[in-house]
Design a protein around this motif. Structure first.
Motif, PDB file in Angstrom:
ATOM      1  N   LEU A 167       3.542  -2.715  21.657  1.00 12.71           N
ATOM      2  CA  LEU A 167       4.267  -2.967  20.406  1.00 12.71           C
ATOM      3  C   LEU A 167       4.597  -4.447  20.247  1.00 12.71           C
ATOM      4  O   LEU A 167       4.455  -5.007  19.156  1.00 12.71           O
ATOM      5  N   SER A 168       5.025  -5.076  21.326  1.00  7.84           N
ATOM      6  CA  SER A 168       5.365  -6.502  21.250  1.00  7.84           C
ATOM      7  C   SER A 168       4.159  -7.339  20.848  1.00  7.84           C
ATOM      8  O   SER A 168       4.275  -8.268  20.044  1.00  7.84           O
ATOM      9  N   ILE A 169       3.008  -6.984  21.387  1.00  9.13           N
ATOM     10  CA  ILE A 169       1.779  -7.698  21.033  1.00  9.13           C
ATOM     11  C   ILE A 169       1.448  -7.497  19.555  1.00  9.13           C
ATOM     12  O   ILE A 169       1.128  -8.450  18.828  1.00  9.13           O
ATOM     13  N   LEU A 170       1.541  -6.253  19.087  1.00  9.36           N
ATOM     14  CA  LEU A 170       1.214  -5.962  17.689  1.00  9.36           C
ATOM     15  C   LEU A 170       2.179  -6.657  16.731  1.00  9.36           C
ATOM     16  O   LEU A 170       1.778  -7.146  15.668  1.00  9.36           O
ATOM     17  N   VAL A 171       3.462  -6.712  17.099  1.00  5.34           N
ATOM     18  CA  VAL A 171       4.464  -7.381  16.254  1.00  5.34           C
ATOM     19  C   VAL A 171       4.117  -8.856  16.080  1.00  5.34           C
ATOM     20  O   VAL A 171       4.245  -9.411  14.975  1.00  5.34           O
ATOM     21  N   ILE A 172       3.665  -9.498  17.144  1.00  3.72           N
ATOM     22  CA  ILE A 172       3.300 -10.920  17.058  1.00  3.72           C
ATOM     23  C   ILE A 172       1.959 -11.104  16.357  1.00  3.72           C
ATOM     24  O   ILE A 172       1.787 -12.032  15.553  1.00  3.72           O
ATOM     25  N   LEU A 173       1.003 -10.220  16.636  1.00  2.00           N
ATOM     26  CA  LEU A 173      -0.285 -10.293  15.929  1.00  2.00           C
ATOM     27  C   LEU A 173      -0.095 -10.162  14.426  1.00  2.00           C
ATOM     28  O   LEU A 173      -0.808 -10.799  13.635  1.00  2.00           O
ATOM     29  N   LYS A 174       0.872  -9.337  14.046  1.00  2.00           N
ATOM     30  CA  LYS A 174       1.131  -9.108  12.614  1.00  2.00           C
ATOM     31  C   LYS A 174       1.599 -10.381  11.917  1.00  2.00           C
ATOM     32  O   LYS A 174       1.534 -10.484  10.690  1.00  2.00           O
ATOM     33  N   ASP A 181       0.118 -13.181  12.249  1.00  5.15           N
ATOM     34  CA  ASP A 181      -1.061 -14.058  12.250  1.00  5.15           C
ATOM     35  C   ASP A 181      -1.033 -15.070  13.394  1.00  5.15           C
ATOM     36  O   ASP A 181      -1.405 -16.248  13.227  1.00  5.15           O
ATOM     37  N   ILE A 182      -0.590 -14.610  14.544  1.00  7.05           N
ATOM     38  CA  ILE A 182      -0.579 -15.421  15.754  1.00  7.05           C
ATOM     39  C   ILE A 182      -1.568 -14.796  16.734  1.00  7.05           C
ATOM     40  O   ILE A 182      -1.571 -13.580  16.939  1.00  7.05           O
ATOM     41  N   GLU A 183      -2.421 -15.607  17.316  1.00  7.63           N
ATOM     42  CA  GLU A 183      -3.390 -15.102  18.283  1.00  7.63           C
ATOM     43  C   GLU A 183      -2.676 -14.736  19.587  1.00  7.63           C
ATOM     44  O   GLU A 183      -1.826 -15.494  20.062  1.00  7.63           O
ATOM     45  N   VAL A 184      -3.000 -13.572  20.146  1.00  5.30           N
ATOM     46  CA  VAL A 184      -2.368 -13.128  21.392  1.00  5.30           C
ATOM     47  C   VAL A 184      -3.438 -12.827  22.445  1.00  5.30           C
ATOM     48  O   VAL A 184      -4.414 -12.131  22.171  1.00  5.30           O
ATOM     49  N   THR A 185      -3.226 -13.355  23.631  1.00  4.39           N
ATOM     50  CA  THR A 185      -4.000 -12.960  24.812  1.00  4.39           C
ATOM     51  C   THR A 185      -3.032 -12.313  25.784  1.00  4.39           C
ATOM     52  O   THR A 185      -1.954 -12.866  26.050  1.00  4.39           O
ATOM     53  N   ALA A 186      -3.377 -11.135  26.286  1.00  6.86           N
ATOM     54  CA  ALA A 186      -2.507 -10.426  27.224  1.00  6.86           C
ATOM     55  C   ALA A 186      -2.969 -10.684  28.650  1.00  6.86           C
ATOM     56  O   ALA A 186      -4.160 -10.828  28.913  1.00  6.86           O
ATOM     57  N   VAL A 187      -2.015 -10.746  29.569  1.00  2.35           N
ATOM     58  CA  VAL A 187      -2.344 -10.879  30.979  1.00  2.35           C
ATOM     59  C   VAL A 187      -1.664  -9.745  31.736  1.00  2.35           C
ATOM     60  O   VAL A 187      -0.471  -9.485  31.559  1.00  2.35           O
ATOM     61  N   GLU A 227     -11.056  -7.990  29.048  1.00  6.00           N
ATOM     62  CA  GLU A 227     -11.596  -6.940  28.184  1.00  6.00           C
ATOM     63  C   GLU A 227     -10.881  -7.022  26.846  1.00  6.00           C
ATOM     64  O   GLU A 227      -9.783  -7.588  26.744  1.00  6.00           O
ATOM     65  N   LYS A 228     -11.511  -6.477  25.815  1.00  2.00           N
ATOM     66  CA  LYS A 228     -10.919  -6.527  24.482  1.00  2.00           C
ATOM     67  C   LYS A 228     -10.361  -5.168  24.101  1.00  2.00           C
ATOM     68  O   LYS A 228     -10.939  -4.132  24.414  1.00  2.00           O
ATOM     69  N   ILE A 229      -9.220  -5.189  23.423  1.00  2.10           N
ATOM     70  CA  ILE A 229      -8.568  -3.979  22.944  1.00  2.10           C
ATOM     71  C   ILE A 229      -8.519  -4.044  21.418  1.00  2.10           C
ATOM     72  O   ILE A 229      -8.108  -5.057  20.836  1.00  2.10           O
ATOM     73  N   ASN A 230      -8.950  -2.979  20.769  1.00  2.00           N
ATOM     74  CA  ASN A 230      -8.886  -2.888  19.304  1.00  2.00           C
ATOM     75  C   ASN A 230      -7.954  -1.748  18.909  1.00  2.00           C
ATOM     76  O   ASN A 230      -8.127  -0.613  19.362  1.00  2.00           O
ATOM     77  N   ILE A 231      -6.953  -2.066  18.102  1.00  2.00           N
ATOM     78  CA  ILE A 231      -6.019  -1.068  17.581  1.00  2.00           C
ATOM     79  C   ILE A 231      -5.932  -1.280  16.076  1.00  2.00           C
ATOM     80  O   ILE A 231      -5.300  -2.232  15.594  1.00  2.00           O
ATOM     81  N   GLY A 232      -6.587  -0.409  15.310  1.00  2.00           N
ATOM     82  CA  GLY A 232      -6.628  -0.583  13.854  1.00  2.00           C
ATOM     83  C   GLY A 232      -7.251  -1.914  13.501  1.00  2.00           C
ATOM     84  O   GLY A 232      -8.371  -2.224  13.924  1.00  2.00           O
ATOM     85  N   ASN A 233      -6.507  -2.727  12.737  1.00  2.00           N
ATOM     86  CA  ASN A 233      -7.002  -4.037  12.338  1.00  2.00           C
ATOM     87  C   ASN A 233      -6.679  -5.125  13.363  1.00  2.00           C
ATOM     88  O   ASN A 233      -7.004  -6.295  13.151  1.00  2.00           O
ATOM     89  N   PHE A 234      -6.010  -4.730  14.425  1.00  2.00           N
ATOM     90  CA  PHE A 234      -5.589  -5.709  15.422  1.00  2.00           C
ATOM     91  C   PHE A 234      -6.556  -5.739  16.605  1.00  2.00           C
ATOM     92  O   PHE A 234      -7.124  -4.729  16.996  1.00  2.00           O
TER      93      PHE A 234
END
Length: 329
Positions: free
Chosen positions: A16-23, A25-31, A48-55
Motif C-alpha cells: 500500500l505504501s508503494i502504491l500511495v507514492i506511485l499514485k 507520479d513518483i518512481e518507486v524501486t522496492a528493496v 523482478e517487476k511487479i504489476n498491479i493494475g496501472n502501477f
C-alpha cells in the motif's frame, strides 16, 4: 521525476505504501532485505517487476545475512518477546537502504510501518530513535501514518503531497483493507508474523545455539530449520531428519568431522552428530536414529555410522521416550 526507495516485506502495508507514492507520479524501486529468518529459502540477489493494475515497480532482493547475524548476537536495543531484535533490525535495514539511496540517487526512503501496530519497533518514540541511529531523519516517509509524524524533507519541498498520505494507527487492519479496495489491490498476503524470530519453537532452538555456541555461523542458523534437534552435551547436539526431503537437505550440512548415522534396509532418518563425539554419544545418537526408523519395534537394531569415509555398525536398543525427551531442544 522524483525517485523513492521502498523497504518491501511482501505484505499488505508495504504494498500500500508503494502504491500511495506511485499514485503521486513518483518512481518507486522496492528493496527486500534478506535475513536468515524472513525467507524459507535463501534467495539470490536479483530484481523482478511487479504489476498491479496501472502501477508497476521493481523489486531488488538484497542479502544481508552476515550483517544481521552480528546484530542478532549483540543487539544494542535488546530483544522482543522471543529473540527478535526488531529495533536493531530496522536500524540495519534503514542504514543499508540509505547507502542504496545515496549510491543510486533516490530522493527518499519509504516503509510500510503503521504507528503502534507493533509494540516494540513502531511506537513514536522508538521510530525517532531508529531514524536517528540509521541517520535517515527527514529522508524517510511512512505513508500510512505520515500525518501522525513530523513532515519529512520531501513533504516540505513539495515532492510528496502530505495531504495524500494517511493517519493509520494501531493494530486494526480495516483502514488498510479499505485502502486496498480503493487502489484496486484485490489479492495480498494476510499478516502472519513472517519472521522466524517471533516463533517460540524456532527461538527455543536458537536460544540453545546462542547459549552453547555463541560464535555460531550462518550455516548453524540455517540448520535450525531442519529436523529434530537433541542436545546431549554443551558441545554436541544430534539432528535427525524427519522425512526423505529433509534427509537430502541435511546432506549439505555434513562437515568432515560430523558422524552420520542411518539404519540400512528400512526407512530411516539421516542422523547427524554435530560437535564433540565419544562412544557414549555415538550410542545415544544410534538409539535415537533407531527410534525414528521403520525398524523401531525391534528390540535391537543395527545402526550404521560413518565419519570421514570410515563406516562402522553398532547394535542398539531404540531409546525410550522419557530419555529421548530429556535431550530434545
Amino acid at each position: 521525476m522524483a525517485k523513492a526507495l521502498a523497504l518491501f516485506s511482501g505484505g499488505l502495508d508495504s504494498l500500500l505504501s508503494i502504491l500511495v507514492i506511485l499514485k503521486q507520479d513518483i518512481e518507486v524501486t522496492a528493496v527486500k532485505f534478506l535475513t536468515p529468518f524472513n525467507s524459507k529459502t535463501i534467495e539470490q540477489k536479483r530484481t523482478e517487476k511487479i504489476n498491479i493494475g496501472n502501477f508497476c515497480f521493481e523489486i531488488l532482493k538484497y542479502p544481508i545475512e552476515e550483517k544481521f547475524l552480528e546484530v542478532l548476537k549483540k543487539p544494542k536495543f535488546g530483544y522482543g518477546k522471543n529473540l527478535n531484535p526488531c529495533i536493531d533490525c530496522k536500524i540495519l535495514m534503514l542504514k543499508e537502504a540509505k547507502n542504496l539511496m545515496l549510491e543510486k540517487n533516490y530522493d527518499f526512503i519509504i516503509t510500510g510501518e503503521v504507528l503502534w501496530q507493533r509494540p516494540m519497533s513502531q511506537r513514536k518514540d522508538t521510530i525517532f530513535i531508529i531514524d536517528r541511529e540509521a541517520s535517515v531523519k527527514g529522508h524517510i516517509i511512512r505513508p500510512l501514518s505520515a500525518k501522525l509524524l513530523p513532515p519529512s524533507i520531501p513533504e516540505e519541498k513539495g515532492i510528496v503531497d502530505r495531504e495524500k498520505l494517511y493517519d493509520f494507527l494501531g493494530r486494526t487492519r480495516k483502514p488498510q483493507m479499505r485502502l486496498a479496495k480503493e487502489l484496486g489491490l484485490n489479492k495480498y498476503s494476510q499478516p502472519a508474523g513472517g519472521c522466524l524470530l517471533t516463533d517460540p519453537l524456532y527461538t527455543a532452538r536458537l536460544k540453545d545455539l546462542i547459549h552453547n555456541k555463541p560464535d555460531f555461523t550462518l550455516k548453524d542458523i540455517e540448520l535450525l530449520r531442519l529436523g529434530r534437534h537433541f542436545r546431549v552435551s554443551k558441545t554436541t547436539k544430534i539432528v535427525v531428519g524427519r522425512n526423505i526431503q529433509e534427509n537430502k537437505l541435511l546432506q549439505s550440512f555434513i562437515e568432515p568431522s560430523d558422524y552420520t548415522l542411518w539404519v540400512e534396509g528400512v526407512g530411516s532418518p539421516l542422523t547427524l552428530i554435530k560437535g564433540d563425539t565419544s562412544e557414549a554419544i555415538i550410542r545415544i545418537a544410534a538409539s535415537i536414529c533407531a527410534k525414528h526408523s521403520d525398524a523401531k519395534e525391534n528390540p535391537e537394531i543395527e545402526v550404521t555410522y560413518s565419519v570421514s569415509g570410515k563406516i562402522s555398525t553398532i547394535k542398539i536398543n531404540p531409546i525410550n521416550n522419557e530419555t529421548m525427551e530429556s535431550y530434545r531442544i
